[in-house]
Design a protein around this motif. Structure first.
Motif, PDB file in Angstrom:
ATOM      1  N   VAL A 191       0.837  -1.215   0.000  1.00 31.40           N
ATOM      2  CA  VAL A 191       0.000   0.000   0.000  1.00 31.40           C
ATOM      3  C   VAL A 191       0.855   1.241   0.000  1.00 31.40           C
ATOM      4  N   MET A 192       1.907   1.226   0.805  1.00 31.17           N
ATOM      5  CA  MET A 192       2.793   2.387   0.839  1.00 31.17           C
ATOM      6  C   MET A 192       3.558   2.507  -0.468  1.00 31.17           C
ATOM      7  N   ALA A 193       3.935   1.379  -1.024  1.00 34.21           N
ATOM      8  CA  ALA A 193       4.669   1.420  -2.290  1.00 34.21           C
ATOM      9  C   ALA A 193       3.820   2.049  -3.385  1.00 34.21           C
ATOM     10  N   ILE A 194       2.547   1.728  -3.389  1.00 37.34           N
ATOM     11  CA  ILE A 194       1.672   2.305  -4.403  1.00 37.34           C
ATOM     12  C   ILE A 194       1.525   3.805  -4.172  1.00 37.34           C
ATOM     13  N   ALA A 251      -0.468  -5.992  -8.829  1.00 39.31           N
ATOM     14  CA  ALA A 251      -0.371  -6.615 -10.150  1.00 39.31           C
ATOM     15  C   ALA A 251      -1.098  -5.819 -11.230  1.00 39.31           C
ATOM     16  N   TRP A 252      -1.831  -4.799 -10.833  1.00 39.27           N
ATOM     17  CA  TRP A 252      -2.544  -4.014 -11.834  1.00 39.27           C
ATOM     18  C   TRP A 252      -1.549  -3.303 -12.741  1.00 39.27           C
ATOM     19  N   PRO A 253      -1.834  -3.294 -14.034  1.00 37.99           N
ATOM     20  CA  PRO A 253      -0.895  -2.752 -15.009  1.00 37.99           C
ATOM     21  C   PRO A 253      -0.382  -1.352 -14.672  1.00 37.99           C
ATOM     22  N   SER A 254      -1.215  -0.509 -14.132  1.00 36.57           N
ATOM     23  CA  SER A 254      -0.776   0.840 -13.827  1.00 36.57           C
ATOM     24  C   SER A 254       0.350   0.863 -12.812  1.00 36.57           C
ATOM     25  N   TYR A 255       0.451  -0.162 -12.032  1.00 40.09           N
ATOM     26  CA  TYR A 255       1.493  -0.191 -11.020  1.00 40.09           C
ATOM     27  C   TYR A 255       2.598  -1.184 -11.349  1.00 40.09           C
ATOM     28  N   GLY A 256       2.232  -2.389 -11.643  1.00 38.17           N
ATOM     29  CA  GLY A 256       3.238  -3.395 -11.946  1.00 38.17           C
ATOM     30  C   GLY A 256       4.340  -3.389 -10.907  1.00 38.17           C
ATOM     31  N   LEU A 257       3.929  -3.566  -9.682  1.00 39.02           N
ATOM     32  CA  LEU A 257       4.840  -3.394  -8.563  1.00 39.02           C
ATOM     33  C   LEU A 257       5.728  -4.621  -8.358  1.00 39.02           C
ATOM     34  N   THR A 258       7.013  -4.390  -8.333  1.00 38.57           N
ATOM     35  CA  THR A 258       7.946  -5.434  -7.926  1.00 38.57           C
ATOM     36  C   THR A 258       7.854  -5.554  -6.412  1.00 38.57           C
ATOM     37  N   GLU A 289       8.357 -14.850  -1.692  1.00 42.17           N
ATOM     38  CA  GLU A 289       8.777 -15.027  -3.086  1.00 42.17           C
ATOM     39  C   GLU A 289       8.902 -13.670  -3.772  1.00 42.17           C
ATOM     40  N   LEU A 290      10.063 -13.409  -4.311  1.00 42.23           N
ATOM     41  CA  LEU A 290      10.276 -12.145  -5.009  1.00 42.23           C
ATOM     42  C   LEU A 290       9.493 -12.155  -6.320  1.00 42.23           C
ATOM     43  N   VAL A 291       8.622 -11.186  -6.471  1.00 42.59           N
ATOM     44  CA  VAL A 291       7.829 -11.084  -7.694  1.00 42.59           C
ATOM     45  C   VAL A 291       8.319  -9.878  -8.475  1.00 42.59           C
ATOM     46  N   VAL A 292       8.946 -10.149  -9.607  1.00 44.90           N
ATOM     47  CA  VAL A 292       9.534  -9.060 -10.373  1.00 44.90           C
ATOM     48  C   VAL A 292       8.541  -8.536 -11.401  1.00 44.90           C
TER      49      VAL A 292
END
Lengths: 348, 348
Positions: free
Chosen positions: A252-255, A285-292, A328-331
């Motif tokens: 949440v903070m990352a977004i 995972a939403w395209p606008s963010y694509g958060l690693t 698990e690291l999600v890139v």
DNA sequence: TGATATAATGCATACGTATGCATAGAATTG
DNA sequence: CAATTCTATGCATACGTATGCATTATATCA
């Protein structure tokens, strides 16, 4: 009007009377391990069904000094990481015939206030998410022979069991990813300073920095909210010597940070600044963010929490256990991948 | 080791013995309206505190045939609209001395399966969110003298009470907004066809279209998930004669639609297509989305739901009530505002 | 002062279930 | 066939509280 108004509850006595047997027999029909012929049991269950009888769990719990209720205390329900946790817990508990008594309490407090209420229901166990209890309260529960498990938070005095993600290692992996991408100016946006999640994630991240001969430039706190992440990122990025990589302790903070960087400051992510989160909430995972980010293995964590509660090998006064499950690291696209900046998708 | 291991629960009898009074007196000290001098009460409460006594709610509930537990059944917990609802409900219940027994069930089913479990706890009332029960089951609860309130869903056979947003009017306002902006090709992305929320929102929207001599071009269903909204929007926008305005029955779907339009199809929102949601979930306000939507007045809806449960003017068999609370149109950037397209922020 | 109303508290019971113990009948055994 | 084991079920009780009724001590009144 073919339904008969029935103000009184249907009890085992009613079923007994209807069949001309004793109440005890009816009761035994509902307990799996009772000595009672299968035929009788079926007859009783059928009649019970017809009369609309269901055992009263309050009476049952009172008599056995143990209800089939598990208490769940959530201290951060508005964090999008938790609905999924709660959903899984609820379904799994139901599947094993247990019920959930839920308490939502203010963010990241200790929960000593609400815990006594749980004792009033002879709960079978308690799960506390993103909060801790005092060791005094831990004693109370031990004396009551009631298990407590912390979920996504740990205490280091070993007063209660806990289930967490392997925060250290996972955060170390994040650091390595960023270092290898060529970043040198690192900042962390934490939740609250004195929480185990922060300490461990920040610690793991910094340890890896040190190993590479690097160090953290700034560490600020955003209280695990979108707004906090947003505000803190503004602070960091507008300051003198802004970071080129921000590790946020929660998604949440990352977004929030991502929005601040892109929408307000007009920075490109990850070209100008890399942003990494933790949790892998749906919107990451939403395209606008694509958060690693680091995915927390919720299903597994819940399983472990439950088995800590029900583990009958040891009794409640046995030594508490701290379970750690690898994350698990999600890139995705919010962090650069290599020094040259090639092979990197820019997410706007 | 200064804590004494106490395996037995502390009961009112223990407190009574410690003070040389009877168990009844102790009990009365805990009931506000009992005839007992204030001085005695204080003495008892103090001693109870010292001994760590708390009334056993199971016994209490058994005796009074009414526990202070309220059952909450959530059929759509993963929809980001609900964490807030749940949080508010939980805190408010706690504030009035009640507890919450929570059941999370599969999305948008009827909940007849889990309801019998609630009866086993003599619950004071039941709140069901985004789901309905059969009228047969409604009868069961009426016979048990237990109130049921639907939250964010309604039934038209008047078998139970319900609290909803004024879906018709709110959706009509959305339609008007879009019409005035010059849109002519309208589509709706619904959740599930046979839910009251869909029927009412779609109905209200279409009624307003008809009033303007317009009509709906397409209506598809996305099951109230991000993925559903995404997929359905792709379908609509890639079809022949694509809509220039999409009304999504819920924000999650609207965000999915937004992502599909912008990220995959490269459309500009709202220049090429306007997208409106419903609920006003937190992420609707995030700059990347800036979703125009209808805010559901959650606080007020929860208040109403609670008062329907506790309303002691009428007993449980009184005629069910359908409460409607106006929603608030929140204008952000995802929908055009005027025919020329001026004064419109484009949100990317 | 004696009669009566009032206040404070205790006694006994009920809520609905589970279970140890007792019992009656059936089945088994020598 | 008598003695014995086993099976099925009933009886009685306990879990911890709230409350109607009874009882005692105190206050009120004529």
């Amino acid at each position: 009007m073919h339904t008969i108004a029935r103000m009184k509850r249907v009890t085992s006595k009613d079923v007994a009377r209807a069949l001309g047997v004793s109440q005890s027999t009816v009761s035994r029909a509902f307990s799996a391990d009772a000595r009672i012929p299968e035929e009788t049991r079926e007859r009783i269950l059928k009649s019970a069904q017809a009369l609309g009888y269901t055992p009263n769990e309050l009476a049952r719990g009172l008599l056995k000094s143990k209800s089939n209720i598990v208490g769940v205390v959530m201290a951060d329900m508005l964090n999008p990481f938790y609905p999924n946790v709660l959903d899984i817990m609820s379904r799994r508990l139901h599947a094993i015939g247990k019920r959930m008594l839920l308490f939502s309490v203010p963010n990241d407090t200790d929960v000593d206030e609400v815990l006594p209420f749980l004792l009033q229901y002879n709960v079978e166990g308690v799960i506390i998410t993103s909060a801790t209890l005092s060791s005094k309260m831990a004693d109370v529960f031990r004396n009551h022979n009631t298990r407590v498990v912390l979920f996504n938070r740990a205490v280091y005095d070993r007063s209660v069991s806990s289930v967490c993600c392997e925060n250290h290692d996972a955060s170390g992996n994040v650091a390595r990813l960023l270092i290898e991408a060529g970043h040198r100016r690192f900042a962390i946006i934490g939740g609250k300073p004195d929480t185990s999640t922060h300490i461990e994630r920040s610690g793991g991240f910094q340890r890896e920095l040190r190993r590479a001969g690097l160090s953290l430039q700034a560490e600020e706190f955003g209280g695990n909210t979108y707004e906090g992440g947003f505000r803190t990122a503004m602070l960091l990025l507008e300051g003198k010597n802004p970071p080129d990589a921000i590790f946020c302790i929660s998604d949440v903070m990352a977004i929030g940070a991502l929005e601040a960087a892109r929408r307000v400051l007009g920075l490109r992510v990850p070209d100008d600044v890399s942003i990494v989160g933790f949790d892998d909430i749906p919107s990451a995972a939403w395209p606008s963010y694509g958060l690693t980010t680091v995915r927390q293995p919720v299903e597994m964590m819940v399983s472990q929490a439950f088995s800590l509660l029900s583990d009958d090998v040891a009794n409640a006064s046995a030594a508490p256990v701290a379970v750690r499950i690898p994350g698990e690291l999600v890139v995705r696209g919010s962090a650069r991948l290599d020094p040259a900046g090639k092979k990197t998708r820019t997410v706007r």
